[in-house]
Write an enzyme that holds these catalytic residues in place. Structure first.
Site, short mmCIF file in Angstrom:
data_model
loop_
_atom_site.label_atom_id
_atom_site.label_comp_id
_atom_site.label_asym_id
_atom_site.label_seq_id
_atom_site.Cartn_x
_atom_site.Cartn_y
_atom_site.Cartn_z
N MET A 26 0.80 -1.21 -0.09
CA MET A 26 0.06 0.14 -0.03
C MET A 26 0.81 1.04 -0.26
O MET A 26 0.39 2.38 0.33
CB MET A 26 -0.85 0.06 1.21
CG MET A 26 -1.99 -1.10 1.12
SD MET A 26 -3.44 -0.96 2.09
CE MET A 26 -2.88 -0.68 3.74
N GLY A 27 2.19 1.13 -0.20
CA GLY A 27 3.19 2.23 -0.48
C GLY A 27 3.53 2.75 0.98
O GLY A 27 3.27 2.03 2.00
N GLU A 31 11.98 -0.44 5.20
CA GLU A 31 12.95 -1.51 5.13
C GLU A 31 12.27 -2.89 4.84
O GLU A 31 12.82 -3.84 4.45
CB GLU A 31 13.75 -1.31 6.34
CG GLU A 31 15.13 -2.32 5.92
CD GLU A 31 15.81 -2.39 4.50
OE1 GLU A 31 16.07 -3.40 4.12
OE2 GLU A 31 16.18 -0.96 4.10
N HIS A 33 9.54 -3.48 3.53
CA HIS A 33 8.85 -3.75 2.19
C HIS A 33 10.06 -4.17 1.37
O HIS A 33 10.12 -5.04 0.25
CB HIS A 33 8.30 -2.58 1.61
CG HIS A 33 7.03 -2.17 2.32
ND1 HIS A 33 6.79 -1.20 3.08
CD2 HIS A 33 5.85 -2.63 2.19
CE1 HIS A 33 5.71 -1.09 3.50
NE2 HIS A 33 4.81 -1.83 3.16
N GLY A 144 4.54 -10.21 3.83
CA GLY A 144 5.16 -10.48 5.19
C GLY A 144 4.47 -11.10 6.34
O GLY A 144 3.36 -11.15 6.24
N ASP A 147 2.04 -9.54 9.09
CA ASP A 147 0.72 -9.86 8.94
C ASP A 147 0.45 -11.08 8.90
O ASP A 147 0.15 -11.79 7.67
CB ASP A 147 0.36 -9.21 7.64
CG ASP A 147 0.46 -7.42 7.83
OD1 ASP A 147 -0.11 -6.86 8.58
OD2 ASP A 147 1.38 -6.88 7.09
N SER A 182 6.78 -0.92 10.40
CA SER A 182 5.33 -0.96 9.71
C SER A 182 5.04 0.57 9.30
O SER A 182 5.68 1.60 9.72
CB SER A 182 4.27 -1.01 10.86
OG SER A 182 3.11 -0.61 10.72
N SER A 183 4.37 0.81 8.24
CA SER A 183 4.08 1.96 7.73
C SER A 183 3.32 2.83 8.84
O SER A 183 3.56 3.95 8.87
CB SER A 183 3.22 1.95 6.55
OG SER A 183 3.84 1.28 5.39
N ARG A 184 2.59 2.22 9.79
CA ARG A 184 1.84 2.90 10.77
C ARG A 184 2.73 3.53 11.81
O ARG A 184 2.41 4.44 12.76
CB ARG A 184 0.92 2.27 11.40
CG ARG A 184 -0.10 1.98 10.22
CD ARG A 184 -1.81 1.36 10.67
NE ARG A 184 -2.67 1.52 9.87
CZ ARG A 184 -3.17 0.62 9.07
NH1 ARG A 184 -2.68 -0.70 9.00
NH2 ARG A 184 -4.24 0.53 8.16
O1 PAF Z 1 -0.30 -5.75 3.59
C1 PAF Z 1 -0.48 -5.05 2.77
O2 PAF Z 1 -0.17 -4.05 2.57
C2 PAF Z 1 -1.96 -5.06 2.20
O3 PAF Z 1 -2.90 -5.70 3.01
C3 PAF Z 1 -1.88 -5.65 0.63
C4 PAF Z 1 -1.66 -7.15 1.05
C5 PAF Z 1 -1.26 -4.92 -0.05
C6 PAF Z 1 -3.33 -5.67 0.20
O4 PAF Z 1 -3.87 -4.39 -0.01
#
Ligand code: PAF
Length: 281
Positions: A26-27, A31, A33, A144, A147, A182-184
């Protein structure tokens, strides 16, 4: 690296490649990703990363609107990590009409843990992942392990629909103090960022207690949850489950040393963090 925004262009570019490895994101990349990218590259196929903030997997009160859109920076990072193609469709490209066909995981897997606290989340995830698989038609897709439940759901979806894609899980990348990337994490204030490491610590404490022979799982969970909440966290779940089906372990499971995983979701201020730790008894 090519950056593509339409499905027609993507299909035109992919028409010549036999196989690809996909990293859906989701952009707002970090690191963690890039580690998925490197894992994807190991398979020897051109790597396609997708960047799409998927409205379907956010509840109305969640952070869809504030989720950072950082395409330019993401593309620089992806290029540096050896990505070949970025597919970053707009919403009207991926959902040109209301997405009324959806993929819903079975309740036994999709309605517990994350699914209990974020109803509809896994339907949103499965629907977009299924759609991205149709767009890219990858031979391999990397997700990943941070999740954990999402990875299990996607593996089960691919298996049950006989999708011609190998689903690969990549290890969680952690900051030096143990916080899972995490992006968050970017939502955390400085003080919250210092405190955030307590979540991974709670998981490690649960694992240590079990490894040292404690067997009252409910009591171990309750102790760690109370400690977190006393520090200002609001915990959705902090629990030990069987890796195979995410159900609570029975005394027989514990005696048989069934593979376990501790999973947590907890809120620090306005930021909800999740993490997990596999446990060997
Ligand atoms: O893990 C994520 O970033 C999202 O849930 C995904 C797998 C890209 C789906 O939108």
């Amino acid at each position: 690296m090519q950056v593509i925004h339409t499905l027609a262009d993507l299909r035109a570019v992919l028409a010549g490649s036999t196989k690809t490895a996909l990293v859906p994101t989701m952009g707002n990349l970090h690191e963690g990703h890039l580690a998925l990218l490197r894992e994807a590259a190991l398979h020897g196929f051109p790597v396609v990363a997708t960047i799409f903030v998927n409205r379907l997997q956010f509840l109305p009160h969640e952070d869809f609107d504030q989720y950072p859109r950082t395409l330019e920076r993401d593309c620089q990072l992806l290029e540096g990590a050896g990505c070949d193609i970025v597919f970053a469709p707009g919403e009207s490209e991926l959902y040109p009409e209301p997405q009324t066909f959806k993929v819903t995981p079975p309740a036994a897997l999709g309605d517990l843990l994350e699914g209990e606290f974020r109803p509809g989340f896994f339907t949103g995830v499965c629907t977009v992942v299924m759609k991205l698989f149709q767009c890219v038609q990858p031979a391999v897709a990397v997700f990943g392990q941070k999740d954990y439940q999402q990875l299990m759901v996607i593996k089960a979806m691919a298996r049950q629909f006989a999708l011609p894609v190998e689903i690969v899980g990549a290890s969680t990348v952690r900051a030096g103090d143990g916080l899972a990337l995490s992006s968050r994490n970017g939502y955390l204030s400085q003080d919250e960022r210092a405190e955030a490491t307590a979540l991974a610590r709670a998981l490690r404490a649960i694992a240590a207690a079990l490894r040292e022979g404690a067997r009252d799982v409910a009591a171990i969970e309750a102790t760690q949850k109370a400690e977190l909440d006393a520090r200002g966290w609001k915990t959705d779940y902090l629990t030990v489950r069987r890796r195979v089906d995410l159900l609570p372990p029975t005394p027989d499971d514990l005696a048989a040393k069934t593979p376990l995983v501790a999973l947590a979701a907890s809120r620090l201020g306005r930021t909800r963090l999740i993490d997990n730790l596999e446990i060997e008894l």
